[in-house]
Design an enzyme around this catalytic site. Structure first.
Site, PDB file in Angstrom:
ATOM      1  N   LYS A 204     -34.022  44.852   3.920  1.00 10.42           N
ATOM      2  CA  LYS A 204     -32.789  45.339   3.303  1.00 10.42           C
ATOM      3  C   LYS A 204     -33.014  46.687   2.621  1.00 10.42           C
ATOM      4  CE  LYS A 204     -30.089  42.464   1.008  1.00 10.42           C
ATOM      5  NZ  LYS A 204     -29.513  41.632  -0.072  1.00 10.42           N
ATOM      6  N   GLU A 210     -45.077  44.224   3.070  1.00 11.28           N
ATOM      7  CA  GLU A 210     -45.670  43.694   4.293  1.00 11.28           C
ATOM      8  C   GLU A 210     -44.948  44.234   5.535  1.00 11.28           C
ATOM      9  OE1 GLU A 210     -45.884  40.349   1.146  1.00 11.28           O
ATOM     10  OE2 GLU A 210     -44.473  41.912   1.773  1.00 11.28           O
ATOM     11  N   GLY A 265     -31.751  36.771   1.195  1.00  5.34           N
ATOM     12  CA  GLY A 265     -32.583  36.809   2.394  1.00  5.34           C
ATOM     13  C   GLY A 265     -32.626  35.491   3.143  1.00  5.34           C
ATOM     14  N   ARG A 266     -32.751  34.375   2.409  1.00  2.51           N
ATOM     15  CA  ARG A 266     -32.863  33.074   3.072  1.00  2.51           C
ATOM     16  C   ARG A 266     -31.518  32.575   3.604  1.00  2.51           C
ATOM     17  NH1 ARG A 266     -33.801  33.241  -2.162  1.00  2.51           N
ATOM     18  NH2 ARG A 266     -32.678  31.963  -3.680  1.00  2.51           N
ATOM     19  N   GLU A 351     -37.466  28.151  -2.380  1.00  2.70           N
ATOM     20  CA  GLU A 351     -37.184  29.426  -3.027  1.00  2.70           C
ATOM     21  C   GLU A 351     -35.871  29.360  -3.798  1.00  2.70           C
ATOM     22  OE1 GLU A 351     -38.609  33.299  -1.264  1.00  2.70           O
ATOM     23  OE2 GLU A 351     -36.450  33.594  -1.036  1.00  2.70           O
ATOM     24  N   HIS A 382     -49.346  11.427  14.954  1.00  7.56           N
ATOM     25  CA  HIS A 382     -50.794  11.395  15.150  1.00  7.56           C
ATOM     26  C   HIS A 382     -51.512  12.284  14.143  1.00  7.56           C
ATOM     27  CE1 HIS A 382     -50.573   9.138  18.972  1.00  7.56           C
ATOM     28  NE2 HIS A 382     -49.391   9.723  19.056  1.00  7.56           N
ATOM     29  N   LYS A 491     -46.233  40.361  -6.098  1.00  6.19           N
ATOM     30  CA  LYS A 491     -46.080  41.683  -5.495  1.00  6.19           C
ATOM     31  C   LYS A 491     -46.584  42.768  -6.438  1.00  6.19           C
ATOM     32  CE  LYS A 491     -41.934  40.660  -2.714  1.00  6.19           C
ATOM     33  NZ  LYS A 491     -40.528  41.056  -2.494  1.00  6.19           N
TER      34      LYS A 491
END
Length: 522
Positions: A204, A210, A265-266, A351, A382, A491
């Site tokens: 954004k 990153e 964002g999510r 979050e 399993h 951050k």
């Protein structure tokens, strides 16, 4: 949420009533006995919602518990908080922002007048995105689409592109790079050709550390491969999903698709962040995704709380977290295309509701978000189902089953569905008197969410169901589900430590960090 409207759930009378009922008979509910005493329990505790059928009957809940939970929801103003969100109020109180991801899938003709300008912007940006997506789809020279983002700019698109694999355009491959660890990007670049690759930079602000590290590495690779031709070709092979048009232009990008501060964002998959999915499935199916989500939005907005599936799931989460003390929930999708579904839900719930203060900034005296984890069935059987069946911790399990497969291996699909049903049944029934190691305690809760098919509409509805479920539990807990200040501290510290790693400056560091840094530099 204003101070006058705010009600702490633990101060509502229904909270004390729930506690008293749990300590009395509520904690001793036995599912086997409940089914024996009520032949209609499945009918009473299952319900349809748009594109999703839910079986809640194998949960540790009865009519009195749910009536008290609904009473708690009313006292905490769940309905008013829901209406405030859909009305465009700034319910993200710590950032003074609206929360309007529902507008991303709102049909134009049904817009509230107060939100008409916002909806017009959504429609305009959405059409521009689909126009660009169709151009990419029609371009045979682009064979690989690489999405570079992180968090909500990666988890949603990655999950959805994989989930809707059967609807994907042939001839194009889709890749997702998120981690700043260069191993992922370097190994991918070794497989690509610059003239046939499109990079989508999803940030954004166009400053996410990153994402920008990976973006600059991708551009350097592009320039090294194409030499003097690179500047002229770069605008065709790089696009940005950002509101920072000037920064993208400085990077060399001309195609920018933005979104708004009121899209977290999510919650951003159905904004321009969903461009990889729009390229993969095309405009018509993209609109089906939005329609499925909108149908669930309307169900959440209009259905009475007692028949409202996101509300019932959210209240059940409160019951388990705060009264039973269950600290996690396992998500087990019995469909390989939903392999990234648990990871997507981790961000959405943890979050959003992983908070220790209420909406007014006051410390909480009760637990909030559970840990969300899981893997697709039957692989999980399993791996960790041993603990679910016989471990000392009770973990509610949420199964996702899909009635109709997208393949012709009918026998295998029947085997898959039988395994999912059997695991839910075994968790409930258990097995006694078989001898110590062979005993299963049973009475362990589970929910089944059943889709007819995994298609764009059902995926959209499933996503919106989980969004509104998180809203419900967050509203009861009295927290702001739409900020994420806990992401920031790491951050800031990383930005301080990175130059120290190069220079060796250990001044003011704690002994552990300084020692590790020295060892890394040695």
């Amino acid at each position: 949420m204003t101070a006058a409207a705010f009600v702490r759930c633990d101060r509502a009378p229904a909270w004390a009533e729930l506690r008293a009922y749990f300590e009395g008979s509520g904690r001793r509910l036995d599912l086997r006995r409940a089914f024996a005493e009520d032949p209609r329990r499945f009918e009473r505790w299952s319900q349809p919602a748009p594109h999703v059928f839910a079986d809640l009957s194998k949960n540790l809940i009865d009519a009195h518990t749910e009536s008290l939970l609904l009473k708690l929801a009313e006292r905490c103003g769940l309905g008013a908080q829901r209406d405030a969100m859909f009305g465009g109020q700034a319910i993200n109180s710590s950032e003074q922002r609206q929360v309007m991801h529902f507008l991303l899938r709102q049909p134009e003709l049904r817009a509230a007048q107060a939100l008409a300008a916002e909806l017009q912007a959504v429609q305009s940006t959405g059409q521009a995105m689909l126009t660009y997506a169709e151009q990419v789809r029609a371009d045979p020279g682009i064979t690989d689409v690489v999405n570079i983002g992180i968090g909500g700019s990666d988890l949603g698109p990655c999950m959805a592109v994989q989930a809707l694999e059967e609807f994907r355009l042939p001839g194009k491959r889709f890749h997702f790079i998120s981690n700043v660890d260069g191993h992922a990007l370097s190994s991918l670049l070794a497989q690509l050709q610059p003239r046939s690759t499109l990079f989508l930079i999803a940030s954004k602000t166009f400053t996410t550390a990153e994402t920008m590290a990976n973006a600059h590495s991708a551009r350097r690779w592009f320039e090294a491969q194409l030499g003097a031709q690179a500047p002229a070709l770069l605008p065709r092979h790089f696009a940005a999903l950002t509101t920072n048009v000037s920064a993208a232009a400085e990077f060399g990008i001309k195609t920018c698709l933005g979104f708004w501060d009121w899209v977290g964002g999510r919650y951003s998959l159905m904004s321009a962040i969903g461009l990889p999915l729009a390229i993969a499935i095309g405009s018509e199916r993209w609109r089906q995704l939005l329609a499925g989500a909108h149908a669930m939005d309307e169900h959440f907005r209009t259905a009475p709380l007692a028949q409202n599936l996101p509300v019932r799931l959210g209240l059940l989460d409160v019951w388990y977290r705060n009264f039973h003390g269950f600290a996690s929930r396992c998500v087990a999708p019995y469909h390989s295309r939903l392999a990234r579904w648990p990871a997507y839900l981790q961000q959405l719930e943890m979050e959003s509701n992983g908070k220790r203060v209420d909406a007014l900034g006051q410390a909480l005296s009760y637990a909030t978000a559970p840990v969300i984890w899981g893997e697709p069935g039957t692989n999980g059987q399993h791996a960790f189902f041993q603990m679910l069946h016989q471990g000392t911790s009770v973990v509610p399990v949420e199964f996702v089953l899909v009635r109709h497969p997208a393949h012709e291996l009918v026998d295998q699909h029947s085997q898959l569905l039988a395994n999912g049903l059997a695991q839910a049944q075994a968790l409930m029934l258990g097995r006694a008197h078989a001898g110590g190691h062979r005993d299963f305690p049973g009475n362990r809760p589970s929910t089944v969410l059943l889709l007819e098919r995994l298609d764009p509409a059902s995926l959209g509805a499933l996503i919106a169901l989980q969004e509104h479920r998180v809203f419900t539990s967050g509203a009861i807990w009295g927290i702001n589900s739409f900020d994420q200040w806990g992401v920031e501290l790491g951050k800031v510290l990383a930005a301080d430590l990175e130059p120290r790693l190069r220079s060796g400056d250990e001044a003011g560091l704690d002994a552990s960090t300084a020692g590790l840094m020295a060892r890394l530099r040695a």
